[in-house]
Each structure stands twice: as structure tokens, then as C-alpha cells.
Design an enzyme around this catalytic site. Structure first.
Site, short mmCIF file in Angstrom:
data_model
loop_
_atom_site.label_atom_id
_atom_site.label_comp_id
_atom_site.label_asym_id
_atom_site.label_seq_id
_atom_site.Cartn_x
_atom_site.Cartn_y
_atom_site.Cartn_z
N SER A 98 0.84 -1.19 0.00
CA SER A 98 0.00 0.00 0.00
C SER A 98 0.88 1.24 0.00
O SER A 98 2.04 1.20 0.46
CB SER A 98 -0.89 0.02 1.25
OG SER A 98 -1.50 1.29 1.44
N TYR B 63 0.32 -0.02 10.63
CA TYR B 63 -0.13 -0.41 9.30
C TYR B 63 0.98 -0.18 8.28
O TYR B 63 1.26 -1.05 7.44
CB TYR B 63 -1.39 0.39 8.92
CG TYR B 63 -1.91 0.07 7.53
CD1 TYR B 63 -2.46 -1.18 7.26
CD2 TYR B 63 -1.87 1.02 6.51
CE1 TYR B 63 -2.95 -1.47 5.98
CE2 TYR B 63 -2.36 0.73 5.25
CZ TYR B 63 -2.89 -0.52 4.99
OH TYR B 63 -3.37 -0.81 3.73
#
Length: 326
Positions: free
Chosen positions: A163, A189
Site C-alpha cells: 500500500s 499499518y
């Protein structure tokens, strides 16, 4: 075979005919996948189910490991050529059981797409005590690939969802679990997404029989991945408007699935193993101090072979599994 070009030098866009708004069906239009078998984690919602639909429409069969098998079976009831098996990526015992099931069945695997993930979760630990996002997003998939590696066919591809969130943090080797610093769900994350990209680098360097690995940024898409975010947070970030409508710049799930499917099938990537991709192309390297995520790109820390080797050793020790061990 992968060429001898230094890894980071391979992070040069190719100039493909696809782009930001290309869909899963667009990138697979010229591919006949009859007889190919794919494993797609997260394959019953969001980007995952779009991936499964596109693959099976081109003739492939799909295995969908699911933390909620009944929900997965219901979501995929209208898709032919799919089988569902239980799997909880946050529990390495569950991962091992799934891998044993596939090895016991003995059928080869041509594509392995690691699409499942958690994002910005409250602080927690996996069944084996790892920080939730690192343990689920990276270690669970590392053990999964290691467990099914004997089934991967010559020329198989492993695609891991990273990501643009990797901009937030490299892998924090000295404090993976936030034992020394206060937990930040977005840094956690980011760390896990950097780990996903480094796994592709490490796996591609070690894989045999022409197996290649890639990582991808799918783009901004509204899916169940945002379930741990409040409406207020999504609005403040500009992801939705006051009425709850997604930002029009976001991709649809079918568009978000396109880059992983391109990486899984594009012949022009045969000599570009381990690269990080976005918008159906290889992403360009950006400076480590870059903060503008709108321009995309990949930071050195997410494709650095030395960091990939360090993560590999840590992951083997953490999971007890080593993909393509001699």
C-alpha cells in the site's frame, strides 16, 4: 529468469497500455487462464472478490481461504470454480492447517494473491503474540506462502498487496511490537505494508523454477478494510463526504484489483521480479522524505534487499517456516 540489474534499478515504470482507471477485466482481456489454479486470500469481499470473479471469468479455478467460511461461501455462491477453506491469518496454527489441506490435496498452484489485510486496528496481539497488523498482514502470509510453496508450478507468481501506506513507516526492526513507543495504528499499518513489499523482494530472490513475486499498491478504494475507522476520521481524511459518498478520485473495487492481476499475468514482468507496482505498472522510486502520497511511488526502505534479508530471517524464526528452503 530475473536479470542481474540491481533491484532498486528495476523500479522504473514500463509505460504499459493500462493505468489508474483500468479494471480487472481490462488487464485480463487477452489472457486465457483455463486450467490455472489461484489461491486468493481475502477473496470473498472488496478487492479479493473482484479478483476471484475476474480470474474465474477467464477460466481459472480459485481457492479462497476465509476466516468466515460460511460468509465466504455465501458471497461466492454465484461464482463457478471456487472452493472455500477455513484460514485465520492471525493464527499461525490455522495457517499451517490450511497449508496441510492444500498439500494433502496435491493439486498445483499457479497464482497466489495475498489480498487479505487489516488496517489501523486497535492495539492487539495475534495468537502467537505478534502485533496484530504485522502478524496478520505479513507473518500470516509469509507462513502461508511457505506452506504451499511445494505446490507452486514453474512460472507461478506470488503477488502481495502492499500500500502507499508504506510511506508511514519502514519495518521497525528494533520495536516491531511498539513495546518501546506508544502504539500508533497508522505507523503499525505502514510497517506491515513495508513488510509486504520486502517479502516480495526476499521471496523473488530465493524462489526456484521461475517462480516470481511482486508487491502492489491497489490505490484508494472504499472496502471493508476501513472498518476500524470512524465516519469522522474518514470524513476528516477526505475519503468520504458529509453524506458518506466516497471521494470520486477513489477507484472502484474492480479498478483496485487490476494492478495485482496485471502483476500476476503480465509477460513484461518476467525479468522484473520483486518489484513494487501501482496503476498497472512498475512504480518509480521516491525519496525517503517524500510525504505527498498522491504522486505515488515506492520508498527505498520497501524494496531494499538488505532489509528484505533481515525481514526474511526474522520471519523464518517467527513462523518456523521457510519458503523454498533448500
Amino acid at each position: 529468469m530475473t536479470d542481474s540489474t540491481p533491484h532498486t534499478a528495476r523500479q522504473e515504470p514500463l509505460g504499459t497500455p493500462f493505468g489508474y482507471r483500468s479494471s480487472a477485466d481490462d488487464v485480463l482481456a487477452e489472457h486465457d487462464l483455463t486450467g490455472r489454479r489461484a489461491v486468493v486470500t481475502g477473496g470473498y469481499s472488496g478487492l479479493g472478490i473482484e479478483t476471484v470473479r475476474a480470474l474465474t471469468a477467464r477460466g481459472a479455478t480459485a481457492v479462497v481461504p476465509a476466516r468466515r467460511p460460511a460468509a465466504a461461501a455465501e458471497a461466492l455462491a454465484d461464482v463457478d470454480g471456487v472452493e472455500v477453506h477455513p484460514l485465520d491469518l492471525s493464527d499461525l496454527d490455522s495457517v499451517a492447517a490450511f497449508a496441510r489441506t492444500l498439500r494433502g490435496d496435491g493439486r498445483p498452484v499457479d497464482l497466489l494473491i495475498n489480498a487479505a489485510a487489516v488496517m489501523a486496528t486497535p492495539e492487539g496481539r495475534t495468537a502467537q503474540g505478534w502485533e496484530t497488523q504485522f502478524g496478520t498482514n505479513h507473518l500470516g502470509h509469509f507462513a502461508l506462502v511457505g506452506g504451499v510453496a511445494p505446490l507452486l508450478t514453474p512460472g507461478a507468481r506470488v503477488v502481495s498487496y502492499s500500500s502507499i501506506g508504506h510511506f508511514r513507516s519502514p519495518v521497525r526492526f528494533d520495536d516491531l511490537g511498539f513495546d518501546e513507543e506508544e502504539y500508533d495504528p497508522w505507523v503499525a499499518y505502514g510497517q506491515s505494508k513495508s513488510a509486504n513489499a520486502l517479502f516480495a523482494v526476499g521471496l523473488d530472490a530465493r524462489a526456484d523454477a521461475g517462480v516470481h513475486a511482486y508487491s502492489v499498491h491497489p490505490g484508494g478504494i472504499m472496502t471493508e478494510l476501513q472498518r476500524h475507522m470512524s465516519t469522522e476520521e474518514k470524513t476528516a481524511r477526505g475519503w468520504i463526504d458529509a453524506d458518506g459518498n466516497p471521494n470520486p478520485l477513489f477507484k472502484t473495487p474492480a479498478q483496485g484489483a487490476a494492478t495485482a492481476l496485471w502483476a500476476a499475468t503480465a509477460p513484461e514482468l518476467e525479468s522484473r521480479g520483486g518489484v513494487y507496482c501501482e496503476d498497472c505498472d512498475v512504480a518509480a522510486l521516491v525519496a525517503d522524505d517524500t510525504t505527498d502520497v498522491r504522486a505515488g511511488g515506492v520508498k527505498h526502505w520497501a524494496v531494499d534487499p538488505a532489509a528484505a534479508d533481515r525481514l526474511w530471517a526474522l520471519s523464518v524464526e517467527a513462523t518456523g517456516v521457510e519458503p523454498f528452503a533448500a
